[in-house]
Design an enzyme around this catalytic site. Structure first.
Site, short mmCIF file in Angstrom:
data_model
loop_
_atom_site.label_atom_id
_atom_site.label_comp_id
_atom_site.label_asym_id
_atom_site.label_seq_id
_atom_site.Cartn_x
_atom_site.Cartn_y
_atom_site.Cartn_z
NE ARG A 37 -27.71 -0.96 -22.77
CZ ARG A 37 -26.69 -0.19 -23.17
NH1 ARG A 37 -26.89 0.96 -23.79
NH2 ARG A 37 -25.44 -0.59 -22.97
CD GLU B 8 -29.95 -2.21 -29.32
OE1 GLU B 8 -28.77 -2.56 -29.41
OE2 GLU B 8 -30.32 -1.21 -28.68
CG HIS C 181 -26.49 0.43 -29.34
ND1 HIS C 181 -27.01 -0.53 -28.50
CD2 HIS C 181 -25.68 1.20 -28.57
CE1 HIS C 181 -26.51 -0.35 -27.28
NE2 HIS C 181 -25.71 0.70 -27.31
N1 LIG Z 1 -26.24 4.51 -26.90
C1 LIG Z 1 -25.05 4.15 -26.52
O1 LIG Z 1 -24.23 3.71 -27.32
C2 LIG Z 1 -24.66 4.31 -25.09
C3 LIG Z 1 -25.57 4.16 -24.09
N2 LIG Z 1 -25.19 4.28 -22.78
C4 LIG Z 1 -26.24 4.13 -21.76
O2 LIG Z 1 -26.32 5.33 -21.03
C5 LIG Z 1 -26.51 5.04 -19.66
C6 LIG Z 1 -25.98 6.18 -18.81
O3 LIG Z 1 -24.57 6.27 -18.92
P1 LIG Z 1 -23.72 7.21 -17.95
O4 LIG Z 1 -24.26 8.58 -17.95
O5 LIG Z 1 -22.29 7.00 -18.30
O6 LIG Z 1 -24.04 6.51 -16.56
P2 LIG Z 1 -24.03 7.17 -15.10
O7 LIG Z 1 -24.01 6.03 -14.15
O8 LIG Z 1 -22.95 8.20 -15.01
O9 LIG Z 1 -25.43 7.90 -15.00
C7 LIG Z 1 -26.65 7.26 -14.83
C8 LIG Z 1 -27.48 8.13 -13.92
O10 LIG Z 1 -28.81 7.61 -13.87
C9 LIG Z 1 -29.31 7.88 -12.59
N3 LIG Z 1 -30.48 7.04 -12.30
C10 LIG Z 1 -30.51 5.74 -11.92
N4 LIG Z 1 -31.79 5.36 -11.73
C11 LIG Z 1 -32.57 6.42 -12.02
C12 LIG Z 1 -33.97 6.64 -12.01
N5 LIG Z 1 -34.81 5.66 -11.67
N6 LIG Z 1 -34.42 7.86 -12.36
C13 LIG Z 1 -33.57 8.85 -12.70
N7 LIG Z 1 -32.23 8.70 -12.70
C14 LIG Z 1 -31.73 7.50 -12.37
C15 LIG Z 1 -28.13 7.60 -11.68
O11 LIG Z 1 -28.28 8.23 -10.43
C16 LIG Z 1 -26.99 8.18 -12.49
O12 LIG Z 1 -26.70 9.51 -12.10
C17 LIG Z 1 -25.73 3.72 -19.47
O13 LIG Z 1 -26.24 2.98 -18.40
C18 LIG Z 1 -25.93 3.01 -20.79
O14 LIG Z 1 -27.04 2.16 -20.69
C19 LIG Z 1 -23.91 4.58 -22.43
C20 LIG Z 1 -22.96 4.73 -23.39
C21 LIG Z 1 -23.22 4.56 -24.81
O1 LIG Z 2 -21.43 1.74 -23.39
C1 LIG Z 2 -22.63 1.49 -23.54
O2 LIG Z 2 -23.43 1.33 -22.60
C2 LIG Z 2 -23.17 1.33 -24.89
O3 LIG Z 2 -24.36 1.22 -25.03
C3 LIG Z 2 -22.26 1.24 -26.03
O4 LIG Z 2 -22.54 0.00 -26.63
P1 LIG Z 2 -21.53 -0.63 -27.68
O5 LIG Z 2 -20.25 -0.89 -26.97
O6 LIG Z 2 -21.36 0.40 -28.77
O7 LIG Z 2 -22.19 -1.88 -28.17
#
Ligand SMILES: NC(=O)C1=CN([C@@H]2O[C@H](COP(=O)(O)OP(=O)(O)OC[C@H]3O[C@@H](n4cnc5c(N)ncnc54)[C@H](O)[C@@H]3O)[C@@H](O)[C@H]2O)C=CC1
Ligand SMILES: O=C(O)C(=O)COP(=O)(O)O
Length: 524
Positions: free
Chosen positions: A229, A258, A276
């Protein structure tokens, strides 16, 4: 017919469960395009583009559920949704692989200058010396945030011969060892990684996690990646470290704003970007849209959801077990509220027997919702009941207790008011239904349904008869009668049920009887 607004672009195939449902009408339009009809929608489906603000939630007066087809819910005001009783769900694992693969692609592109080399060749140059890169093999990758995406990325990095250092406050040493990574402190990651990538959610704690101080602690020549993010790496600090050459290169899929049209970051040749795209694969989009469509449909049809952000989640199997108690709890809360019409400070709930083995927090919320719905005008449900209770200064607690009542299962509620207290006990008998089995130390047995009259009176001959006569004179048919007393001639209670509500005049007439101490009407 449920009205569902799909406000961001979503896989058509993934929306099929909703499109096929006979009781659902789907509108696929941006919020601005349906401004006048916002009050009609029961459900809202979004990705990251639509900002679900408090103001939008206030305009969507019929909204019951927001479905995020993806992981991050930082574009949704979850607190405001919770306050309004709107359930928020997401699709937590549908895009994990796509985002891990995208991050890996960004990392490889970064160290081999693939985007820059591509642009150069396209402009008819052949400059092999300008794009000499580095191997990933043997390098240290620091992963901050070791959840679903972070751990999938680690597997791929290890396959490439990288040393993986990870920091996550919730990571146990055992789990790290099993996956073959080294759990360490954030300081270790900053000091020892050649490449650092962040995979946390954006929260108050993670905003600016890599900022002026922490980037300063990294190795000179470090590569940084953010496919999580915008804002987890502070953009202003990043620009400073790019300008002074401390950071060798950056890969960004996400930005603080964005699209980042005015961002200075776009001016650096060593900053590579994508718009993104982490979750933008056919597979991920099909997964997340299918997941939220199914969940939203389940919810609208009164079935359980499994990935709620602001509600205790239950599997279908557990929900089926809990449902009778969930309904009983709601009715008990409602009865207490109607019987005790004075300010309440404390609600203590006790679970005994088989019900104590279930997810009781769900029943507690339902009971609180039943209690509060009889007292407040705004929507109260199991989503916001805890919050509304706290706002109104009502504390609540739940306790599991060994079986004292003798019933196979029993829920007891003790409510403390300014001047009085009230107690109620309920049980659920399989194939028989809900029963209220105790009120204020009186044993009783009635079905909590319909229009009820709760009468406290002296246990004297003729009281029950007189009540019956007055009701008969007013052509009121008594459906059921239950009486309870502790000792002969002492205080007693009566619970009568009717097919319709009783008017005030009749209640006043009953209240005037000498041996009647108090009367409460209860509508369930
Ligand atoms: N670029 C994109 O299109 C996408 C971006 N994302 C982003 O990726 C992030 C992570 O996704 P997942 O791995 O599925 O989530 P998740 O919930 O499985 O993993 C997040 C991890 O971050 C850890 N965490 C929380 N606070 C922390 C801190 N202060 N320091 C270190 N670790 C910390 C948590 O303990 C957790 O293990 C989402 O929150 C989302 O914002 C997710 C999917 C697509
Ligand atoms: O799943 C997330 O957290 C993402 O960042 C994906 O974003 P999007 O659904 O592609 O706009």
């Amino acid at each position: 017919m449920f009205q569902v607004l799909v406000a961001d672009s979503m896989s058509h195939e993934g929306l099929q469960p909703l499109l096929d449902a006979k009781n659902v009408n789907i509108v696929q339009k941006k919020v601005e395009e349906v401004e006048d009809d916002l009050h009609l929608f029961d459900a809202l489906l979004v990705r990251s583009a639509t900002k679900v603000t408090e103001s939008l939630l206030t305009r969507m007066t019929s909204l019951k559920i927001v479905g995020r087809a993806g992981v991050g819910v930082d574009n949704i005001d979850v607190d405001a949704a919770t306050k309004k009783g709107v359930v928020v769900i997401n699709a937590p694992d549908g895009n994990t692989i796509s985002t891990a693969e995208h991050t890996f692609a960004m990392m490889a592109s970064l160290v081999r200058h693939i985007p820059q080399a591509y642009v150069s060749v396209k402009s008819k140059e052949w400059n092999r010396n300008a794009f000499v890169g580095a191997e990933l093999y043997g390098k240290s990758l620091g992963i901050i945030g070791f959840g679903r995406i972070g751990s999938e990325l680690a597997k791929r990095a290890r396959a490439f011969g990288m040393t993986v250092l990870v920091f996550d406050p919730f990571l146990t040493r055992d789990r790290a060892e099993k996956i073959g990574v080294k759990g360490c402190s954030i300081e270790d990651i900053l000091a020892n990684s050649d490449i650092i990538t962040v995979h946390t959610p954006l929260t108050k704690e993670t905003k600016g996690l890599l900022g002026k101080v922490n980037i300063g602690k990294t190795k000179k020549g470090v590569y940084l990646i953010n496919c999580a993010r915008g804002g987890i790496i502070d953009e202003e600090a990043l620009i400073q470290y790019l300008e002074n050459g401390h950071v060798r290169g950056v890969a960004l899929d996400v930005f603080e704003v964005e699209p980042p049209v005015n961002s200075k970051l776009l001016e650096f040749d060593n900053v590579i970007t994508t718009p993104h795209l982490g979750a933008s694969t056919k597979e991920a989009q099909l997964n997340v849209a299918t997941q939220v469509s199914k969940e939203v449909l389940h919810f609208l049809e009164g079935k359980p959801v499994t990935s709620s952000i602001n509600l205790p989640t239950l599997t279908k199997e557990l929900f089926e077990k809990i449902q009778p108690f969930y309904q009983l709890g709601k009715k008990m809360g409602n009865i207490v509220s109607q019987c005790m019409r004075e300010p309440v400070q404390e609600i203590a709930i006790q679970y005994e027997g088989s019900v104590a083995e279930l997810e009781t927090s769900f029943i507690t919320k339902s009971l609180l919702a039943g209690f509060l719905s009889a007292r407040v005008d705004s929507t109260v449900n199991e989503v916001n009941a805890g919050m509304v209770a706290k706002e109104r200064g009502i504390s609540f607690s739940e306790k599991i207790s060994s079986n004292q009542s003798g019933y196979e299962n029993c829920i007891s509620v003790h409510v403390q008011g300014d001047h009085k207290s009230f107690e109620i006990k309920g049980t659920h008998v399989p194939n028989y239904g809900e029963r209220i089995v105790g009120i204020n130390d009186f044993n009783i047995d009635f079905i909590p349904t319909g229009y009820l009259l709760y009468i406290q009176h002296q246990d004297k001959p003729g009281v029950i008869g007189r009540v019956g006569k007055v009701l008969g004179d007013h052509k009121i048919n008594i459906a059921t009668t239950q009486v309870g007393r502790k000792e002969k001639g002492g205080e007693a209670i009566m619970m009568l049920s009717f097919d319709r509500s009783l008017d005030e005049e009749l209640i006043d007439c009953l209240k005037s009887f000498e041996d009647i101490l108090s009367i409460r009407t209860i509508d369930l």
